[in-house]
Motif scaffolding. Structure first.
Motif, short mmCIF file in Angstrom:
data_model
loop_
_atom_site.label_atom_id
_atom_site.label_comp_id
_atom_site.label_asym_id
_atom_site.label_seq_id
_atom_site.Cartn_x
_atom_site.Cartn_y
_atom_site.Cartn_z
N LYS A 1 0.76 -1.21 -0.13
CA LYS A 1 0.01 0.05 0.03
C LYS A 1 0.97 1.24 -0.02
O LYS A 1 0.42 2.26 -0.67
CB LYS A 1 -1.10 0.00 1.05
N ILE A 2 1.94 1.39 0.74
CA ILE A 2 2.66 2.55 1.04
C ILE A 2 4.14 2.57 0.35
O ILE A 2 4.66 3.22 -0.43
CB ILE A 2 2.72 3.02 2.49
N TYR B 1 9.15 6.89 -6.98
CA TYR B 1 10.33 7.70 -7.07
C TYR B 1 11.44 7.29 -8.52
O TYR B 1 11.80 8.21 -9.07
CB TYR B 1 11.19 7.45 -5.99
N LYS C 1 5.89 4.17 -3.20
CA LYS C 1 6.68 5.19 -3.07
C LYS C 1 8.18 5.16 -3.82
O LYS C 1 8.36 5.94 -4.34
CB LYS C 1 7.01 5.35 -1.31
N TYR C 2 8.67 3.64 -3.54
CA TYR C 2 9.76 3.52 -4.33
C TYR C 2 9.66 3.60 -5.72
O TYR C 2 10.45 3.98 -6.38
CB TYR C 2 10.50 2.29 -3.64
#
Lengths: 237, 237
Positions: free
Chosen positions: A139-140, A148, A144-145
Protein backbone atom coordinates in the motif's frame (compact mmCIF):
# COMPACT_ATOMS: atom_id res chain seq x y z
CA UNK A 1 40.22 -9.02 -16.62
CA UNK A 2 38.63 -12.29 -15.50
CA UNK A 3 36.02 -11.73 -12.78
CA UNK A 4 34.97 -14.29 -10.19
CA UNK A 5 31.51 -13.97 -8.65
CA UNK A 6 30.89 -15.66 -5.31
CA UNK A 7 27.21 -16.10 -4.62
CA UNK A 8 24.71 -18.77 -3.63
CA UNK A 9 23.79 -21.05 -6.53
CA UNK A 10 20.10 -21.65 -5.76
CA UNK A 11 18.50 -18.25 -6.26
CA UNK A 12 18.90 -14.98 -8.15
CA UNK A 13 19.10 -13.03 -4.91
CA UNK A 14 21.32 -10.00 -4.58
CA UNK A 15 23.90 -11.60 -6.86
CA UNK A 16 21.55 -11.14 -9.83
CA UNK A 17 22.16 -7.38 -9.94
CA UNK A 18 25.85 -8.16 -10.49
CA UNK A 19 25.19 -10.95 -13.00
CA UNK A 20 23.06 -8.62 -15.14
CA UNK A 21 25.88 -6.07 -15.40
CA UNK A 22 28.48 -8.72 -16.25
CA UNK A 23 26.18 -10.28 -18.87
CA UNK A 24 25.20 -6.99 -20.51
CA UNK A 25 28.88 -6.08 -20.87
CA UNK A 26 29.84 -9.52 -22.16
CA UNK A 27 32.43 -9.67 -19.40
CA UNK A 28 34.66 -12.67 -18.83
CA UNK A 29 33.40 -14.06 -15.53
CA UNK A 30 32.90 -17.26 -13.58
CA UNK A 31 29.89 -17.80 -11.38
CA UNK A 32 31.94 -19.83 -8.92
CA UNK A 33 29.21 -21.68 -6.99
CA UNK A 34 27.30 -22.67 -10.11
CA UNK A 35 30.26 -24.32 -11.79
CA UNK A 36 30.51 -27.39 -9.59
CA UNK A 37 30.25 -28.78 -6.07
CA UNK A 38 33.84 -27.64 -5.57
CA UNK A 39 32.70 -24.16 -6.53
CA UNK A 40 30.02 -24.17 -3.86
CA UNK A 41 32.66 -25.07 -1.31
CA UNK A 42 34.81 -22.22 -2.58
CA UNK A 43 32.05 -19.76 -1.65
CA UNK A 44 31.93 -21.15 1.88
CA UNK A 45 35.74 -20.98 2.04
CA UNK A 46 35.70 -17.37 0.83
CA UNK A 47 33.33 -16.53 3.69
CA UNK A 48 35.45 -18.34 6.26
CA UNK A 49 38.55 -16.70 4.73
CA UNK A 50 40.63 -17.43 7.77
CA UNK A 51 43.81 -15.98 6.41
CA UNK A 52 42.32 -12.83 4.98
CA UNK A 53 42.72 -9.45 6.68
CA UNK A 54 39.57 -8.32 4.89
CA UNK A 55 36.92 -11.03 5.32
CA UNK A 56 33.57 -10.21 3.67
CA UNK A 57 30.43 -10.40 5.80
CA UNK A 58 28.23 -12.03 3.17
CA UNK A 59 27.90 -12.72 -0.57
CA UNK A 60 27.76 -11.43 -3.23
CA UNK A 61 31.53 -11.02 -3.41
CA UNK A 62 33.51 -10.19 -6.53
CA UNK A 63 37.15 -11.03 -7.07
CA UNK A 64 39.06 -9.11 -9.71
CA UNK A 65 42.74 -9.93 -9.52
CA UNK A 66 43.82 -8.93 -6.03
CA UNK A 67 40.76 -6.79 -5.37
CA UNK A 68 37.90 -8.31 -3.35
CA UNK A 69 34.65 -6.34 -3.20
CA UNK A 70 31.46 -7.19 -1.33
CA UNK A 71 27.89 -5.82 -1.29
CA UNK A 72 26.07 -5.76 -4.63
CA UNK A 73 25.99 -1.94 -4.80
CA UNK A 74 29.71 -1.71 -4.01
CA UNK A 75 30.52 -4.31 -6.66
CA UNK A 76 28.46 -2.41 -9.20
CA UNK A 77 30.19 0.88 -8.49
CA UNK A 78 33.52 -0.94 -8.92
CA UNK A 79 32.44 -2.61 -12.17
CA UNK A 80 30.52 0.36 -13.56
CA UNK A 81 33.40 2.32 -15.12
CA UNK A 82 35.23 -0.88 -16.12
CA UNK A 83 32.21 -2.26 -18.00
CA UNK A 84 31.17 1.16 -19.37
CA UNK A 85 27.97 0.99 -17.38
CA UNK A 86 28.46 4.12 -15.25
CA UNK A 87 28.85 7.86 -15.85
CA UNK A 88 32.44 9.09 -16.13
CA UNK A 89 32.38 12.11 -13.80
CA UNK A 90 32.53 11.68 -10.03
CA UNK A 91 29.20 13.46 -9.40
CA UNK A 92 27.49 11.09 -11.85
CA UNK A 93 29.06 8.02 -10.28
CA UNK A 94 27.95 9.12 -6.80
CA UNK A 95 24.44 9.73 -8.14
CA UNK A 96 24.02 6.26 -9.69
CA UNK A 97 25.54 4.64 -6.61
CA UNK A 98 23.01 6.53 -4.48
CA UNK A 99 20.23 5.23 -6.73
CA UNK A 100 21.54 1.69 -6.39
CA UNK A 101 21.61 2.08 -2.59
CA UNK A 102 17.97 3.18 -2.67
CA UNK A 103 17.26 0.00 -4.67
CA UNK A 104 19.19 -1.99 -2.04
CA UNK A 105 16.88 -0.57 0.63
CA UNK A 106 13.85 -1.46 -1.47
CA UNK A 107 15.09 -5.02 -2.05
CA UNK A 108 15.57 -5.47 1.71
CA UNK A 109 11.95 -4.42 2.23
CA UNK A 110 10.85 -6.89 -0.45
CA UNK A 111 12.79 -9.59 1.40
CA UNK A 112 11.05 -8.66 4.63
CA UNK A 113 7.60 -9.28 3.11
CA UNK A 114 8.27 -12.98 3.71
CA UNK A 115 10.71 -12.62 6.61
CA UNK A 116 9.56 -9.72 8.79
CA UNK A 117 10.54 -11.29 12.13
CA UNK A 118 13.65 -13.41 11.64
CA UNK A 119 15.87 -14.48 8.74
CA UNK A 120 16.81 -17.50 10.82
CA UNK A 121 13.24 -18.84 10.81
CA UNK A 122 11.05 -20.27 8.08
CA UNK A 123 8.46 -18.17 6.32
CA UNK A 124 5.80 -20.56 7.65
CA UNK A 125 6.73 -19.53 11.20
CA UNK A 126 6.09 -15.83 10.52
CA UNK A 127 3.21 -15.97 8.07
CA UNK A 128 0.86 -13.87 10.18
CA UNK A 129 3.40 -11.08 10.55
CA UNK A 130 4.32 -11.41 6.86
CA UNK A 131 0.71 -10.64 5.94
CA UNK A 132 0.69 -7.51 8.11
CA UNK A 133 4.03 -6.37 6.73
CA UNK A 134 3.10 -7.04 3.10
CA UNK A 135 -0.18 -5.13 3.36
CA UNK A 136 1.69 -1.95 4.37
CA UNK A 137 4.48 -2.66 1.91
CA UNK A 138 2.14 -2.94 -1.08
CA UNK A 139 0.00 0.00 0.00
CA UNK A 140 2.71 2.48 0.96
CA UNK A 141 6.30 1.43 0.37
CA UNK A 142 6.18 -0.18 -3.09
CA UNK A 143 4.28 2.77 -4.67
CA UNK A 144 6.67 5.18 -2.96
CA UNK A 145 9.86 3.53 -4.23
CA UNK A 146 8.53 2.68 -7.71
CA UNK A 147 7.07 6.17 -8.03
CA UNK A 148 10.45 7.61 -7.10
CA UNK A 149 12.31 5.68 -9.81
CA UNK A 150 9.61 6.66 -12.33
CA UNK A 151 10.08 10.30 -11.32
CA UNK A 152 13.87 10.06 -11.76
CA UNK A 153 13.35 8.51 -15.21
CA UNK A 154 10.93 11.28 -16.22
CA UNK A 155 13.24 14.05 -15.07
CA UNK A 156 16.06 12.49 -17.05
CA UNK A 157 14.17 12.35 -20.34
CA UNK A 158 12.40 9.01 -19.91
CA UNK A 159 14.84 6.51 -21.39
CA UNK A 160 17.51 6.05 -18.74
CA UNK A 161 17.81 6.71 -15.03
CA UNK A 162 21.08 8.62 -15.41
CA UNK A 163 22.80 10.31 -18.31
CA UNK A 164 22.14 9.54 -21.96
CA UNK A 165 23.09 5.90 -22.12
CA UNK A 166 22.57 2.63 -20.28
CA UNK A 167 24.04 2.32 -16.77
CA UNK A 168 23.90 -0.49 -14.24
CA UNK A 169 20.96 1.11 -12.41
CA UNK A 170 18.82 0.67 -15.54
CA UNK A 171 19.61 -3.07 -15.40
CA UNK A 172 18.76 -3.10 -11.68
CA UNK A 173 15.40 -1.42 -12.32
CA UNK A 174 14.68 -4.13 -14.91
CA UNK A 175 15.31 -6.74 -12.22
CA UNK A 176 13.12 -4.94 -9.68
CA UNK A 177 10.11 -4.52 -11.98
CA UNK A 178 10.45 -8.11 -13.23
CA UNK A 179 10.82 -9.45 -9.68
CA UNK A 180 7.85 -7.46 -8.39
CA UNK A 181 5.74 -8.88 -11.23
CA UNK A 182 6.70 -12.39 -10.20
CA UNK A 183 6.07 -11.83 -6.50
CA UNK A 184 3.00 -9.58 -6.60
CA UNK A 185 1.32 -9.96 -10.01
CA UNK A 186 -2.08 -8.63 -8.94
CA UNK A 187 -0.71 -5.52 -7.30
CA UNK A 188 1.74 -4.83 -10.12
CA UNK A 189 -1.06 -4.95 -12.68
CA UNK A 190 -2.47 -1.89 -10.93
CA UNK A 191 0.82 -0.18 -10.02
CA UNK A 192 2.26 -0.47 -13.52
CA UNK A 193 -0.30 2.01 -14.80
CA UNK A 194 1.52 4.68 -12.81
CA UNK A 195 5.02 3.75 -13.94
CA UNK A 196 4.87 3.58 -17.75
CA UNK A 197 8.47 4.71 -18.25
CA UNK A 198 9.81 2.06 -15.88
CA UNK A 199 7.85 -0.64 -17.71
CA UNK A 200 9.17 0.61 -21.04
CA UNK A 201 12.72 0.60 -19.70
CA UNK A 202 12.18 -2.92 -18.38
CA UNK A 203 11.11 -4.08 -21.85
CA UNK A 204 14.00 -2.27 -23.54
CA UNK A 205 16.51 -3.95 -21.21
CA UNK A 206 14.92 -7.38 -21.79
CA UNK A 207 15.31 -6.86 -25.54
CA UNK A 208 19.01 -5.97 -25.48
CA UNK A 209 20.91 -8.75 -27.32
CA UNK A 210 23.19 -9.79 -24.45
CA UNK A 211 20.43 -9.65 -21.84
CA UNK A 212 18.00 -11.47 -24.12
CA UNK A 213 20.53 -14.25 -24.66
CA UNK A 214 21.27 -14.39 -20.94
CA UNK A 215 17.60 -14.63 -19.94
CA UNK A 216 17.10 -17.51 -22.39
CA UNK A 217 20.20 -19.35 -21.14
CA UNK A 218 20.56 -21.79 -18.23
CA UNK A 219 22.79 -19.18 -16.57
CA UNK A 220 19.66 -17.24 -15.56
CA UNK A 221 18.19 -18.95 -12.50
CA UNK A 222 14.38 -18.95 -12.48
CA UNK A 223 12.59 -16.92 -9.83
CA UNK A 224 11.82 -19.25 -6.95
CA UNK A 225 10.89 -19.34 -3.30
CA UNK A 226 14.52 -19.35 -2.11
CA UNK A 227 15.06 -15.87 -3.48
CA UNK A 228 14.14 -12.35 -2.52
CA UNK A 229 11.14 -12.06 -4.84
CA UNK A 230 8.83 -14.91 -3.80
CA UNK A 231 5.38 -15.71 -5.04
CA UNK A 232 3.23 -16.48 -2.02
CA UNK A 233 -0.30 -15.70 -3.28
CA UNK A 234 -1.70 -15.56 0.25
CA UNK A 235 0.37 -12.44 0.94
CA UNK A 236 -1.28 -10.50 -1.84
CA UNK A 237 -4.85 -11.20 -0.77
CA UNK B 1 35.15 23.56 1.10
CA UNK B 2 32.00 24.40 3.05
CA UNK B 3 29.75 21.37 3.49
CA UNK B 4 25.99 21.47 4.01
CA UNK B 5 24.33 18.55 5.79
CA UNK B 6 20.61 18.03 5.25
CA UNK B 7 19.11 15.83 7.91
CA UNK B 8 16.25 15.79 10.41
CA UNK B 9 16.92 17.95 13.47
CA UNK B 10 15.27 15.83 16.17
CA UNK B 11 17.41 12.69 16.31
CA UNK B 12 20.91 11.41 15.65
CA UNK B 13 19.63 8.91 13.12
CA UNK B 14 21.63 8.02 10.05
CA UNK B 15 22.94 11.58 9.84
CA UNK B 16 25.05 11.00 12.93
CA UNK B 17 27.52 8.83 11.04
CA UNK B 18 28.19 11.82 8.77
CA UNK B 19 28.32 14.33 11.64
CA UNK B 20 30.98 12.27 13.43
CA UNK B 21 33.26 12.32 10.39
CA UNK B 22 32.81 16.07 9.86
CA UNK B 23 33.44 16.76 13.56
CA UNK B 24 36.51 14.54 13.83
CA UNK B 25 38.06 16.29 10.83
CA UNK B 26 37.16 19.76 12.09
CA UNK B 27 35.42 20.35 8.75
CA UNK B 28 33.60 23.56 7.93
CA UNK B 29 29.95 22.47 7.80
CA UNK B 30 26.41 23.62 8.48
CA UNK B 31 23.81 21.27 9.91
CA UNK B 32 21.07 22.97 7.88
CA UNK B 33 17.94 21.86 9.76
CA UNK B 34 19.39 22.59 13.17
CA UNK B 35 20.26 26.19 12.38
CA UNK B 36 16.74 27.62 12.32
CA UNK B 37 13.13 27.05 11.31
CA UNK B 38 14.12 28.25 7.84
CA UNK B 39 16.77 25.53 7.84
CA UNK B 40 14.17 22.88 8.56
CA UNK B 41 12.16 24.09 5.59
CA UNK B 42 15.28 23.92 3.47
CA UNK B 43 15.52 20.17 4.16
CA UNK B 44 11.92 19.68 3.03
CA UNK B 45 12.63 21.81 -0.05
CA UNK B 46 15.73 19.76 -0.84
CA UNK B 47 13.59 16.61 -0.77
CA UNK B 48 10.90 18.13 -2.98
CA UNK B 49 13.67 19.47 -5.28
CA UNK B 50 11.25 19.99 -8.13
CA UNK B 51 13.79 21.48 -10.47
CA UNK B 52 16.55 18.96 -9.84
CA UNK B 53 17.38 16.20 -12.32
CA UNK B 54 18.83 14.20 -9.44
CA UNK B 55 16.36 14.30 -6.54
CA UNK B 56 17.50 12.36 -3.45
CA UNK B 57 15.13 9.74 -2.02
CA UNK B 58 15.75 10.57 1.65
CA UNK B 59 18.13 12.33 4.04
CA UNK B 60 20.96 12.39 4.96
CA UNK B 61 22.06 14.47 1.98
CA UNK B 62 25.37 16.31 1.69
CA UNK B 63 25.97 19.31 -0.53
CA UNK B 64 29.54 20.19 -1.43
CA UNK B 65 29.60 22.91 -4.05
CA UNK B 66 27.71 21.49 -7.01
CA UNK B 67 27.91 17.91 -5.82
CA UNK B 68 24.89 16.42 -4.03
CA UNK B 69 25.34 13.02 -2.37
CA UNK B 70 22.78 10.95 -0.51
CA UNK B 71 22.88 7.82 1.69
CA UNK B 72 25.16 7.99 4.73
CA UNK B 73 27.59 5.37 3.38
CA UNK B 74 27.84 7.15 0.02
CA UNK B 75 28.45 10.49 1.74
CA UNK B 76 31.18 8.91 3.86
CA UNK B 77 32.96 7.41 0.88
CA UNK B 78 32.82 10.85 -0.76
CA UNK B 79 34.11 12.63 2.35
CA UNK B 80 36.63 9.95 3.36
CA UNK B 81 39.58 10.96 1.15
CA UNK B 82 38.75 14.68 1.51
CA UNK B 83 38.79 14.54 5.31
CA UNK B 84 41.71 12.08 5.45
CA UNK B 85 39.46 9.46 6.99
CA UNK B 86 39.82 6.76 4.32
CA UNK B 87 42.61 4.65 2.84
CA UNK B 88 44.27 6.08 -0.26
CA UNK B 89 44.27 3.05 -2.56
CA UNK B 90 41.12 1.96 -4.40
CA UNK B 91 41.09 -1.53 -2.83
CA UNK B 92 41.21 0.04 0.64
CA UNK B 93 38.43 2.48 -0.14
CA UNK B 94 36.20 -0.32 -1.45
CA UNK B 95 36.93 -2.34 1.67
CA UNK B 96 35.95 0.41 4.13
CA UNK B 97 32.88 1.24 2.06
CA UNK B 98 31.88 -2.44 2.21
CA UNK B 99 32.32 -2.34 6.00
CA UNK B 100 30.16 0.78 6.19
CA UNK B 101 27.48 -0.95 4.08
CA UNK B 102 27.50 -3.88 6.51
CA UNK B 103 26.99 -1.33 9.30
CA UNK B 104 24.13 0.18 7.26
CA UNK B 105 22.47 -3.25 7.17
CA UNK B 106 22.96 -3.65 10.90
CA UNK B 107 21.51 -0.20 11.63
CA UNK B 108 18.42 -1.06 9.56
CA UNK B 109 17.96 -4.20 11.68
CA UNK B 110 18.33 -2.10 14.84
CA UNK B 111 15.63 0.21 13.47
CA UNK B 112 13.35 -2.75 12.83
CA UNK B 113 13.51 -3.81 16.50
CA UNK B 114 10.94 -1.08 17.15
CA UNK B 115 9.37 -0.99 13.66
CA UNK B 116 9.21 -4.55 12.32
CA UNK B 117 5.88 -4.19 10.51
CA UNK B 118 5.57 -0.63 9.19
CA UNK B 119 7.59 2.58 9.35
CA UNK B 120 4.32 4.44 8.77
CA UNK B 121 2.83 3.19 12.06
CA UNK B 122 3.66 3.95 15.67
CA UNK B 123 5.79 1.60 17.72
CA UNK B 124 2.82 1.13 20.04
CA UNK B 125 0.88 -0.42 17.15
CA UNK B 126 3.52 -3.10 16.54
CA UNK B 127 4.78 -3.79 20.04
CA UNK B 128 3.97 -7.48 19.97
CA UNK B 129 5.86 -8.03 16.74
CA UNK B 130 8.68 -5.80 18.00
CA UNK B 131 9.18 -8.17 20.92
CA UNK B 132 9.37 -11.20 18.65
CA UNK B 133 11.79 -9.41 16.31
CA UNK B 134 14.00 -8.10 19.11
CA UNK B 135 14.32 -11.49 20.75
CA UNK B 136 15.83 -12.96 17.56
CA UNK B 137 17.84 -9.81 16.92
CA UNK B 138 19.53 -9.86 20.33
CA UNK B 139 20.06 -13.62 20.28
CA UNK B 140 21.35 -14.07 16.75
CA UNK B 141 21.85 -10.93 14.67
CA UNK B 142 23.53 -8.54 17.13
CA UNK B 143 26.17 -11.10 18.23
CA UNK B 144 26.77 -12.01 14.59
CA UNK B 145 27.37 -8.43 13.41
CA UNK B 146 29.28 -7.28 16.50
CA UNK B 147 31.37 -10.45 16.41
CA UNK B 148 32.17 -9.77 12.78
CA UNK B 149 33.46 -6.25 13.46
CA UNK B 150 35.47 -7.57 16.40
CA UNK B 151 36.98 -10.19 14.12
CA UNK B 152 37.91 -7.56 11.52
CA UNK B 153 39.53 -5.45 14.25
CA UNK B 154 41.51 -8.43 15.51
CA UNK B 155 42.75 -9.41 12.06
CA UNK B 156 43.89 -5.83 11.50
CA UNK B 157 45.99 -5.59 14.67
CA UNK B 158 43.28 -4.51 17.12
CA UNK B 159 43.38 -0.73 16.97
CA UNK B 160 41.57 0.16 13.76
CA UNK B 161 39.15 -1.58 11.41
CA UNK B 162 41.24 -0.76 8.34
CA UNK B 163 44.84 0.26 7.78
CA UNK B 164 47.08 1.81 10.43
CA UNK B 165 45.15 4.99 11.20
CA UNK B 166 41.67 6.19 11.98
CA UNK B 167 39.04 5.93 9.20
CA UNK B 168 35.37 6.80 9.15
CA UNK B 169 34.33 3.21 9.87
CA UNK B 170 36.08 3.43 13.26
CA UNK B 171 33.87 6.43 14.04
CA UNK B 172 30.82 4.48 12.87
CA UNK B 173 31.68 1.53 15.11
CA UNK B 174 31.91 3.98 18.03
CA UNK B 175 28.37 5.11 17.21
CA UNK B 176 27.07 1.54 16.93
CA UNK B 177 28.52 0.34 20.24
CA UNK B 178 27.38 3.52 22.01
CA UNK B 179 23.91 3.27 20.49
CA UNK B 180 23.55 -0.41 21.35
CA UNK B 181 24.48 0.41 24.96
CA UNK B 182 21.74 3.03 25.07
CA UNK B 183 19.08 0.80 23.49
CA UNK B 184 19.93 -2.58 25.03
CA UNK B 185 22.02 -2.00 28.18
CA UNK B 186 21.36 -5.39 29.76
CA UNK B 187 22.22 -7.36 26.65
CA UNK B 188 25.29 -5.25 25.90
CA UNK B 189 26.67 -5.87 29.38
CA UNK B 190 26.89 -9.52 28.38
CA UNK B 191 27.85 -9.06 24.73
CA UNK B 192 30.66 -6.61 25.48
CA UNK B 193 32.67 -9.37 27.13
CA UNK B 194 33.08 -10.91 23.69
CA UNK B 195 34.07 -7.70 21.90
CA UNK B 196 36.89 -6.17 23.99
CA UNK B 197 38.65 -4.58 21.02
CA UNK B 198 35.46 -2.87 19.85
CA UNK B 199 34.87 -1.47 23.33
CA UNK B 200 38.45 -0.22 23.48
CA UNK B 201 38.08 1.41 20.08
CA UNK B 202 34.83 3.02 21.22
CA UNK B 203 36.61 4.52 24.22
CA UNK B 204 39.57 5.68 22.14
CA UNK B 205 37.23 7.46 19.69
CA UNK B 206 35.29 9.08 22.54
CA UNK B 207 38.59 10.44 23.93
CA UNK B 208 39.79 12.04 20.69
CA UNK B 209 39.89 15.82 21.25
CA UNK B 210 37.48 16.80 18.46
CA UNK B 211 35.01 14.01 19.22
CA UNK B 212 35.21 14.68 22.96
CA UNK B 213 34.43 18.36 22.38
CA UNK B 214 31.61 17.45 20.00
CA UNK B 215 29.99 14.98 22.42
CA UNK B 216 30.04 17.64 25.16
CA UNK B 217 28.57 20.30 22.87
CA UNK B 218 24.91 21.07 22.10
CA UNK B 219 25.63 19.97 18.53
CA UNK B 220 25.42 16.33 19.67
CA UNK B 221 21.74 15.43 19.95
CA UNK B 222 21.01 13.11 22.87
CA UNK B 223 19.84 9.58 22.13
CA UNK B 224 16.05 9.60 22.20
CA UNK B 225 12.99 7.66 21.12
CA UNK B 226 12.76 9.40 17.74
CA UNK B 227 16.02 7.87 16.64
CA UNK B 228 17.25 4.49 15.47
CA UNK B 229 18.64 3.37 18.85
CA UNK B 230 15.67 3.54 21.22
CA UNK B 231 15.49 2.50 24.81
CA UNK B 232 12.26 0.53 25.27
CA UNK B 233 13.03 -1.64 28.31
CA UNK B 234 10.11 -3.97 27.58
CA UNK B 235 11.85 -5.15 24.41
CA UNK B 236 14.87 -6.41 26.32
CA UNK B 237 12.92 -8.50 28.81
Amino acid sequence: MKYELYYWPSSQGRGEFVRLALEEAGADYIDIARRSAAGREAVARMLAARRSATPPFAPPILKAGNVVVSHAANILQFLGPRLRLAPKAEAGRLWVHGLQLTMTDFVKEVHDTHHPIATSRYYEEQKKEAKLYTREFLKIRAPKYLGYFEDVLRRNGGKHLAGRSLTYVDLSLFQIVTGMRYAFPKTMKKLEKDIPLSVKLRDAVAARPNIKAYLASPRRIDFNENGIFRNYPELEK
